[in-house]
Scaffold this active site. Structure first.
Site, PDB file in Angstrom:
ATOM      1  N   CYS A   1       0.857  -1.183   0.000  1.00  0.00           N
ATOM      2  CA  CYS A   1       0.000   0.000   0.000  1.00  0.00           C
ATOM      3  C   CYS A   1       0.888   1.226   0.000  1.00  0.00           C
ATOM      4  O   CYS A   1       2.109   1.116   0.042  1.00  0.00           O
ATOM      5  CB  CYS A   1      -0.964  -0.004   1.184  1.00  0.00           C
ATOM      6  N   GLY A   2       0.288   2.386  -0.016  1.00  0.00           N
ATOM      7  CA  GLY A   2       1.029   3.636  -0.128  1.00  0.00           C
ATOM      8  C   GLY A   2       2.165   3.791   0.866  1.00  0.00           C
ATOM      9  O   GLY A   2       3.281   4.098   0.492  1.00  0.00           O
TER      10      GLY A   2
END
Length: 93
Positions: A8-9
């Site tokens: 994820c980010g």
């Protein structure tokens, strides 16, 4: 053994949630020999080559193009168990 990386980010909450959902989906699909790890997309850029499947949101998955010999899976909805199971099923065939 199937090795899966979820990204994820920034490698905190959502990659852990995806990790748990992927583990459940793999069990549903009859897989027993697998490992799932989670990290940020930045970390995934250097780790991806060691995995069979790398999973991230659709808007981040392009950052991993060419970084793995395995399959990339981009998710529309990170919380959708059905989407995760369907996309894993396609790449495990």
């Amino acid at each position: 053994m199937v090795k899966v990386l979820t990204a994820c980010g920034n490698g905190m909450g959502s990659s852990m949630v995806i990790k748990m959902k992927v583990e459940n989906a793999l069990r549903k699909l009859g897989q027993t020999d697998f490992t799932v790890n989670s990290c940020s997309v930045g970390e995934a850029k250097s780790l991806a080559s060691g995995y069979d499947i790398v999973i991230a949101s659709l808007h981040l998955i392009h950052e991993l193009d060419g970084r793995t010999n395995g399959q990339l899976i981009g998710l529309d909805n990170l919380m959708d168990d059905k989407e995760i199971t369907e996309k894993l099923s396609q790449v495990l065939e």
